[in-house]
Design a protein around this motif. Structure first.
Motif, PDB file in Angstrom:
ATOM      1  N   GLU A  13       1.025  -1.368   0.211  1.00  0.00           N
ATOM      2  CA  GLU A  13      -0.039  -0.312  -0.023  1.00  0.00           C
ATOM      3  C   GLU A  13       0.552   1.335   0.332  1.00  0.00           C
ATOM      4  O   GLU A  13       1.777   0.841   0.460  1.00  0.00           O
ATOM      5  CB  GLU A  13      -1.104   0.322   0.787  1.00  0.00           C
ATOM      6  CG  GLU A  13      -2.173  -1.013   1.239  1.00  0.00           C
ATOM      7  CD  GLU A  13      -2.663  -1.194   2.251  1.00  0.00           C
ATOM      8  OE1 GLU A  13      -4.345  -1.445   2.548  1.00  0.00           O
ATOM      9  OE2 GLU A  13      -2.386  -0.326   3.737  1.00  0.00           O
ATOM     10  N   ARG A  14       0.570   2.283  -0.605  1.00  0.00           N
ATOM     11  CA  ARG A  14       1.256   3.185  -0.459  1.00  0.00           C
ATOM     12  C   ARG A  14       0.005   4.597  -0.131  1.00  0.00           C
ATOM     13  O   ARG A  14      -0.843   4.296  -0.918  1.00  0.00           O
ATOM     14  CB  ARG A  14       1.930   3.745  -1.785  1.00  0.00           C
ATOM     15  CG  ARG A  14       2.764   3.551  -1.875  1.00  0.00           C
ATOM     16  CD  ARG A  14       4.246   3.283  -3.063  1.00  0.00           C
ATOM     17  NE  ARG A  14       5.844   2.933  -3.082  1.00  0.00           N
ATOM     18  CZ  ARG A  14       6.153   3.295  -3.472  1.00  0.00           C
ATOM     19  NH1 ARG A  14       6.119   4.249  -5.069  1.00  0.00           N
ATOM     20  NH2 ARG A  14       7.539   2.123  -4.145  1.00  0.00           N
ATOM     21  N   SER A  15       0.518   5.748   0.407  1.00  0.00           N
ATOM     22  CA  SER A  15      -0.254   7.258   0.457  1.00  0.00           C
ATOM     23  C   SER A  15       0.009   7.954  -0.256  1.00  0.00           C
ATOM     24  O   SER A  15       1.440   8.164  -0.151  1.00  0.00           O
ATOM     25  CB  SER A  15      -0.771   7.416   1.917  1.00  0.00           C
ATOM     26  OG  SER A  15      -1.504   8.532   2.889  1.00  0.00           O
ATOM     27  N   THR A  54      -1.529   8.227 -12.888  1.00  0.00           N
ATOM     28  CA  THR A  54      -0.427   8.421 -12.256  1.00  0.00           C
ATOM     29  C   THR A  54       0.354   7.678 -10.634  1.00  0.00           C
ATOM     30  O   THR A  54       1.317   8.246 -10.930  1.00  0.00           O
ATOM     31  CB  THR A  54      -0.293  10.210 -12.468  1.00  0.00           C
ATOM     32  OG1 THR A  54      -0.698  11.279 -11.856  1.00  0.00           O
ATOM     33  CG2 THR A  54      -0.440  10.162 -14.123  1.00  0.00           C
ATOM     34  N   LEU A  55      -0.557   8.344 -10.371  1.00  0.00           N
ATOM     35  CA  LEU A  55      -0.469   8.085  -8.548  1.00  0.00           C
ATOM     36  C   LEU A  55      -0.243   6.851  -8.658  1.00  0.00           C
ATOM     37  O   LEU A  55       0.569   6.114  -7.565  1.00  0.00           O
ATOM     38  CB  LEU A  55      -1.884   8.759  -8.219  1.00  0.00           C
ATOM     39  CG  LEU A  55      -2.346  10.267  -7.663  1.00  0.00           C
ATOM     40  CD1 LEU A  55      -3.840  10.266  -7.063  1.00  0.00           C
ATOM     41  CD2 LEU A  55      -1.213  10.723  -8.018  1.00  0.00           C
ATOM     42  N   ALA A  56      -0.908   5.558  -9.350  1.00  0.00           N
ATOM     43  CA  ALA A  56      -0.718   4.210  -9.540  1.00  0.00           C
ATOM     44  C   ALA A  56       0.428   3.450  -9.972  1.00  0.00           C
ATOM     45  O   ALA A  56       0.280   2.900 -10.137  1.00  0.00           O
ATOM     46  CB  ALA A  56      -1.870   3.535  -9.343  1.00  0.00           C
ATOM     47  N   GLN A  57       1.545   4.348 -10.455  1.00  0.00           N
ATOM     48  CA  GLN A  57       1.875   4.229 -11.343  1.00  0.00           C
ATOM     49  C   GLN A  57       3.435   3.410 -10.818  1.00  0.00           C
ATOM     50  O   GLN A  57       3.906   2.149 -11.745  1.00  0.00           O
ATOM     51  CB  GLN A  57       2.798   5.204 -12.621  1.00  0.00           C
ATOM     52  CG  GLN A  57       4.300   4.763 -13.474  1.00  0.00           C
ATOM     53  CD  GLN A  57       3.365   3.836 -14.263  1.00  0.00           C
ATOM     54  OE1 GLN A  57       2.724   4.265 -15.046  1.00  0.00           O
ATOM     55  NE2 GLN A  57       4.624   2.618 -14.994  1.00  0.00           N
ATOM     56  N   LEU A  93      -5.466   6.399  -0.530  1.00  0.00           N
ATOM     57  CA  LEU A  93      -4.405   5.436   0.370  1.00  0.00           C
ATOM     58  C   LEU A  93      -4.288   4.541  -1.039  1.00  0.00           C
ATOM     59  O   LEU A  93      -6.168   4.144  -1.554  1.00  0.00           O
ATOM     60  CB  LEU A  93      -5.127   4.624   1.478  1.00  0.00           C
ATOM     61  CG  LEU A  93      -4.402   3.426   1.472  1.00  0.00           C
ATOM     62  CD1 LEU A  93      -3.363   3.407   1.875  1.00  0.00           C
ATOM     63  CD2 LEU A  93      -5.408   2.847   2.889  1.00  0.00           C
ATOM     64  N   LEU A  94      -3.681   3.993  -1.978  1.00  0.00           N
ATOM     65  CA  LEU A  94      -3.950   2.759  -2.614  1.00  0.00           C
ATOM     66  C   LEU A  94      -3.213   1.321  -2.795  1.00  0.00           C
ATOM     67  O   LEU A  94      -1.915   1.360  -1.678  1.00  0.00           O
ATOM     68  CB  LEU A  94      -2.833   3.698  -4.102  1.00  0.00           C
ATOM     69  CG  LEU A  94      -3.126   5.126  -4.867  1.00  0.00           C
ATOM     70  CD1 LEU A  94      -2.352   5.377  -5.542  1.00  0.00           C
ATOM     71  CD2 LEU A  94      -4.668   4.610  -5.576  1.00  0.00           C
ATOM     72  N   VAL A 113      -3.223  -5.055  -9.869  1.00  0.00           N
ATOM     73  CA  VAL A 113      -4.271  -3.925 -10.131  1.00  0.00           C
ATOM     74  C   VAL A 113      -4.286  -3.154  -9.154  1.00  0.00           C
ATOM     75  O   VAL A 113      -3.519  -3.541  -8.042  1.00  0.00           O
ATOM     76  CB  VAL A 113      -5.785  -5.605  -9.695  1.00  0.00           C
ATOM     77  CG1 VAL A 113      -7.220  -4.825  -9.469  1.00  0.00           C
ATOM     78  CG2 VAL A 113      -5.799  -6.527 -10.122  1.00  0.00           C
ATOM     79  N   VAL A 114      -4.614  -1.995  -9.012  1.00  0.00           N
ATOM     80  CA  VAL A 114      -4.401  -1.275  -7.789  1.00  0.00           C
ATOM     81  C   VAL A 114      -5.805  -0.285  -7.618  1.00  0.00           C
ATOM     82  O   VAL A 114      -6.855  -0.432  -8.888  1.00  0.00           O
ATOM     83  CB  VAL A 114      -3.229   0.596  -8.817  1.00  0.00           C
ATOM     84  CG1 VAL A 114      -3.425   0.882  -7.440  1.00  0.00           C
ATOM     85  CG2 VAL A 114      -1.939  -0.278  -8.838  1.00  0.00           C
TER      86      VAL A 114
END
Length: 260
Positions: A13-15, A54-57, A93-94, A113-114
Motif C-alpha cells: 500500500e502507498r498513501s 499516474t498516482l498508481a504507476q 491510499l492505494l 491491480v491497484v
C-alpha cells in the motif's frame, strides 16, 4: 519463482499526496488547452480520472523490481474503472496486488491491480520469456461491440508531450533518451501509452457532448508506438468502442470508453 506463483500476491500500500498543480500539469500533458478552464484553472478545477493512473504507476514497477519480469516486458493494455470523483488535492491510499497471471506459451501476462476509494486500475504486462510453465492461457480478450460506421476524430500530439508527461511520474528512459528508445527499435523516444490513451478521452468526450472528467470506464490495448508530434485518427463507434491509428498503423486497439 515461476510466473504463475505471483498471482494474488500483495504489492503493498502507498498513501500518495498531490495538489492542484499536479492535477493541472497532468491535464496539460494529455492535451488540455488554456481554454479548458475547469481542467487548468484552480478556481474551477475538475480532476481528469486518468490522473489516478499516474498516482498508481509505482505498482507495476514494484513487481518489476521484485524480478517477476525483465527489461523486455511491455505494457500490453490498461483498464480504468472510476468509483467517485477525485478531490482537487489531497492524499489517497492505494493498495496494489497481482491479479491473474496468464501463460501465453512464449510469454506470460501479469495483471497488476491497484484499488482505491476513487478508482480501480488494472495494468496488463506482457512479459516475453516468462511463459511456458503449464499455467492457464486465460480468456480471449473481449472488445466493445462496434455498431455501425465510426466517427473519425483527430488527435494531435505535440513534440514536447512525452517530456512533459514524464513530469507526472513515468520517468522511463525510452520516452526521453534516444539511446534507450533505440534499444527497443525506436530511433525517436516514444510517447507513453498511458498518455496516448488518456489523451484520446478529450476529443472523444467533446464529440459525445460529455465532460472528460465524467469518465467512468476506459480500456484499451497498446498496439503500436506513437512518436510525439504524430497526428492520430480516432475512430469512435456508437456505444463507446474506439480505435486510434497513425496512418494505417493501429496504436490503440480494443478501446472502450464510457462517460457518466
Amino acid at each position: 519463482m515461476i510466473a504463475g506463483e505471483w498471482a494474488g500476491r500483495s504489492l503493498g500500500e502507498r498513501s500518495v499526496a498531490y495538489d492542484n498543480r499536479d492535477v493541472i500539469l497532468y491535464a496539460l500533458a494529455v492535451g488540455a488547452t488554456r481554454d479548458d478552464l475547469d481542467l487548468v484553472f484552480e478556481d474551477r478545477l475538475r480532476v481528469l480520472p486518468t490522473f489516478g493512473l499516474t498516482l498508481a504507476q509505482w505498482a507495476p514497477d514494484v513487481l518489476s523490481d521484485a524480478g517477476a519480469f525483465d527489461h523486455r516486458s511491455v505494457h500490453g493494455s490498461q483498464v480504468l474503472d472510476v468509483q467517485a470523483p477525485m478531490p482537487r488535492e489531497g492524499e489517497i491510499l492505494l493498495a496494489a496486488r497481482v491479479g491473474n497471471v496468464w501463460d501465453k506459451g512464449t510469454a506470460a501476462v501479469f495483471e497488476v491491480v491497484v484499488e482505491s476509494d476513487y478508482f480501480t486500475a488494472t495494468w496488463a504486462i506482457f512479459a516475453p520469456g516468462a511463459g511456458g510453465y503449464g499455467g492457464e492461457r486465460g480468456p480471449r480478450a473481449a472488445s466493445a461491440e462496434r455498431a455501425g460506421e465510426p466517427r473519425r476524430l483527430s488527435l494531435q500530439t505535440v513534440p514536447t508531450q512525452a517530456a512533459l508527461y514524464r513530469l507526472t511520474g513515468d520517468r522511463h528512459h525510452i520516452h526521453i533518451d534516444p539511446e534507450a528508445s533505440a534499444l527497443i527499435g525506436q530511433p525517436i523516444p516514444i510517447l507513453q501509452g498511458l498518455c496516448t490513451i488518456s489523451a484520446t478521452t478529450l476529443p472523444i468526450a467533446a464529440a459525445l457532448g460529455a465532460h472528460p472528467a465524467d469518465l467512468t470506464h476506459l480500456a484499451g490495448r497498446f498496439a503500436g508506438p506513437v512518436v510525439p508530434g504524430d497526428t492520430l485518427d480516432v475512430d469512435l463507434w456508437e456505444g463507446g468502442a474506439f480505435e486510434a491509428k497513425h496512418g494505417d498503423d493501429i496504436v490503440i486497439s480494443a478501446g472502450e470508453v464510457v462517460f457518466e
